[in-house]
Motif scaffolding. Structure first.
Motif, PDB file in Angstrom:
ATOM      1  N   UNK A 112     -47.989  12.681  32.053  1.00 22.50           N
ATOM      2  CA  UNK A 112     -48.861  12.391  33.182  1.00 22.50           C
ATOM      3  C   UNK A 112     -48.148  13.008  34.311  1.00 22.50           C
ATOM      4  N   UNK A 113     -49.004  14.219  35.100  1.00 26.89           N
ATOM      5  CA  UNK A 113     -48.639  14.879  35.936  1.00 26.89           C
ATOM      6  C   UNK A 113     -48.816  14.083  37.522  1.00 26.89           C
ATOM      7  N   UNK A 114     -49.963  13.268  37.603  1.00 26.89           N
ATOM      8  CA  UNK A 114     -50.534  12.853  38.720  1.00 26.89           C
ATOM      9  C   UNK A 114     -51.566  11.981  38.524  1.00 26.89           C
ATOM     10  N   UNK A 115     -51.699  10.782  39.202  1.00 26.81           N
ATOM     11  CA  UNK A 115     -52.777   9.851  39.127  1.00 26.81           C
ATOM     12  C   UNK A 115     -53.070   9.270  40.624  1.00 26.81           C
ATOM     13  N   UNK A 116     -54.516   9.147  40.940  1.00 28.03           N
ATOM     14  CA  UNK A 116     -54.620   8.234  41.979  1.00 28.03           C
ATOM     15  C   UNK A 116     -56.016   7.556  41.680  1.00 28.03           C
ATOM     16  N   UNK A 117     -56.792   7.035  42.700  1.00 27.93           N
ATOM     17  CA  UNK A 117     -57.840   6.385  42.376  1.00 27.93           C
ATOM     18  C   UNK A 117     -59.234   7.176  41.495  1.00 27.93           C
ATOM     19  N   UNK A 118     -59.082   8.540  41.900  1.00 27.80           N
ATOM     20  CA  UNK A 118     -60.083   9.571  41.614  1.00 27.80           C
ATOM     21  C   UNK A 118     -59.834  10.207  40.234  1.00 27.80           C
ATOM     22  N   UNK A 119     -58.608  10.723  40.084  1.00 32.12           N
ATOM     23  CA  UNK A 119     -58.282  11.423  38.909  1.00 32.12           C
ATOM     24  C   UNK A 119     -56.820  11.102  38.219  1.00 32.12           C
ATOM     25  N   UNK A 120     -56.796  11.376  37.101  1.00 30.67           N
ATOM     26  CA  UNK A 120     -55.590  11.436  36.255  1.00 30.67           C
ATOM     27  C   UNK A 120     -55.434  12.996  35.743  1.00 30.67           C
ATOM     28  N   UNK A 121     -54.259  13.477  35.977  1.00 31.66           N
ATOM     29  CA  UNK A 121     -54.181  14.974  35.172  1.00 31.66           C
ATOM     30  C   UNK A 121     -52.914  14.835  34.364  1.00 31.66           C
ATOM     31  N   UNK A 122     -53.264  15.306  33.115  1.00 31.74           N
ATOM     32  CA  UNK A 122     -52.039  15.282  32.011  1.00 31.74           C
ATOM     33  C   UNK A 122     -51.637  16.733  31.767  1.00 31.74           C
ATOM     34  N   UNK A 123     -50.369  17.053  31.514  1.00 32.01           N
ATOM     35  CA  UNK A 123     -50.133  18.408  31.258  1.00 32.01           C
ATOM     36  C   UNK A 123     -49.508  18.219  29.577  1.00 32.01           C
ATOM     37  N   UNK A 124     -50.296  19.111  28.905  1.00 30.25           N
ATOM     38  CA  UNK A 124     -50.075  18.999  27.235  1.00 30.25           C
ATOM     39  C   UNK A 124     -49.080  20.108  26.948  1.00 30.25           C
ATOM     40  N   UNK A 125     -47.965  19.751  26.145  1.00 28.76           N
ATOM     41  CA  UNK A 125     -47.200  20.697  25.823  1.00 28.76           C
ATOM     42  C   UNK A 125     -46.976  21.124  24.350  1.00 28.76           C
ATOM     43  N   UNK A 126     -47.278  22.245  23.754  1.00 30.97           N
ATOM     44  CA  UNK A 126     -47.298  22.697  22.497  1.00 30.97           C
ATOM     45  C   UNK A 126     -45.796  23.105  22.533  1.00 30.97           C
TER      46      UNK A 126
END
Length: 380
Positions: A112-126
């Motif tokens: 998880x990079x960041x989250x607030x009430x509007x969005x969640x942003x994930x970084x996916x690492x191969x």
């Protein structure tokens, strides 16, 4: 008796949990130098398999004590099994990596990079390839940026987040891995976005041209994806500016470098495009914008949370080329620094990503084996 094995997923989890690990890689030295398993708590040693055939005691004075977990690694799992058995017979705590580097090349993890009430942003690492992709979740919908070809990972992550994948975006036609974009769009009935200029023709899959859709809204309307034209690595490269906070920069700008401009055989011309991108497009963005690239070169670019990210201001300070405002000097520096080693099989991979060539699972795995080489690194 056969030595115990560890799967690539189990190895990933142990590395992510910070467990101390000792990797004994028994591939040839050149393969090991090119591409190996790394992690903050990983120690690794390379002794080629054939040396054990000559002398089973060859590693004894370089191995840790017999309680430390050792994982033996080779290309596909056979040689490492043999070496594991040798060490097991000596009383070492050893396991062999099942499927070797071939299986390791297909493992993904999400942070998880960041989250607030509007969005969640994930970084996916191969992990094995240093390829990064992203999942943005908002109000039950999800957008995927620069997905790899193992589409199940993205589907499962979206399901875990109770979101439906509605948008898939590729920042450019990738040269080092096969995109999962068209397949994922088909599976989910989602829109697939890429620039027309990078496709160079009409592909056999449906897509929406990013040059015609600079703003993409989904979920909460405030989740604004602005597609910035950032040519240089490819002529049609774009970066995605999310909510004026996050720059998903594709292969234009990295934590430790810039995208290499030579893969189209036009290093000078594309380096000039990259100059215009860096000094005319991206100079409008604030220093506190968080850059999230599509690749990284090694674990030195990873922060303590396991994320590959940095503020744009920090990258500007640390990157020699980005401080070189004189166009000729910049283009010369970037064009000449493009490493002579190109991504393995990049012409075939580009053809697949444009829809010009079809491939099966086995060939795709073979084509993708090895590290990414999409950056030009210039630290100040």
């Amino acid at each position: 008796m056969a030595v115990k094995t560890v799967t690539a997923e189990e190895l990933r989890d142990r590395i992510q949990n910070g467990e101390p690990l000792f990797i004994l890689d028994v591939r040839n030295e050149s393969d090991y130098q090119d591409w190996k398993i790394e992690g903050n708590t990983v120690q690794s040693l390379n002794i080629p398999y054939f040396e054990f055939l000559d002398d089973e005691d060859v590693a004894d004075d370089q191995l840790p004590d017999k309680n430390t977990p050792i994982v033996t690694v080779c290309a596909k799992g056979g040689s490492s099994q043999y070496v594991g058995e040798v060490l097991d017979g000596k009383g070492y705590n050893v396991a062999s990596l099942k499927g070797g580097m071939k299986d390791w090349s297909q493992v993904y993890s999400d942070t998880l990079v960041y989250q607030d009430e509007k969005l969640k942003l994930f970084q996916i690492n191969r992990l094995a390839k240093g390829c990064l992709s992203y999942l943005i979740v908002s109000n039950g919908e999800a957008a995927v940026v620069d997905p790899g070809r193992h589409t199940n990972f993205y589907t499962q992550l979206a399901e875990r987040e109770h979101a439906r994948i509605t948008n898939i975006l590729d920042s450019h036609v990738h040269a080092d891995h096969i995109s999962g974009g068209p397949a994922l769009a088909k599976q989910h009935g989602a829109d697939y976005f890429i620039t027309t200029s990078d496709l160079q023709g009409t592909p056999p899959f449906e897509y929406k041209a990013l040059e015609e859709h600079p703003f993409i809204h989904f979920g909460d309307v405030e989740v604004e994806v602005l597609a910035l034209q950032t040519p240089g690595h490819t002529p049609g490269s774009v970066s995605f500016f999310i909510n004026k906070q996050f720059l998903l920069s594709g292969d234009t700008i990295f934590v430790g470098g810039l995208g290499r401009p030579d893969l189209g055989g036009k290093a000078q011309e594309w380096a000039e495009m990259l100059y215009d991108t860096v000094f005319h497009q991206l100079n409008q963005l604030a220093d506190d914008v968080l850059v999230l690239p599509a690749h990284y070169a090694d674990k030195s670019e990873m922060n303590e949370k396991g994320l590959i990210t940095a503020q744009l201001g920090t990258i500007r300070q640390n990157n020699q080329a980005m401080q070189t405002q004189e166009k000729e000097t910049f283009t010369e520096m970037v064009a000449s620094a493009a490493s002579t080693k190109t991504p393995p099989n990049y012409e075939a991979i580009i053809a697949i990503n444009r829809g010009e060539k079809v491939t099966g699972e086995e060939e795709a795995t073979e084509l993708e084996i090895g590290p990414n080489r999409c950056a030009v690194h210039h630290h100040g």
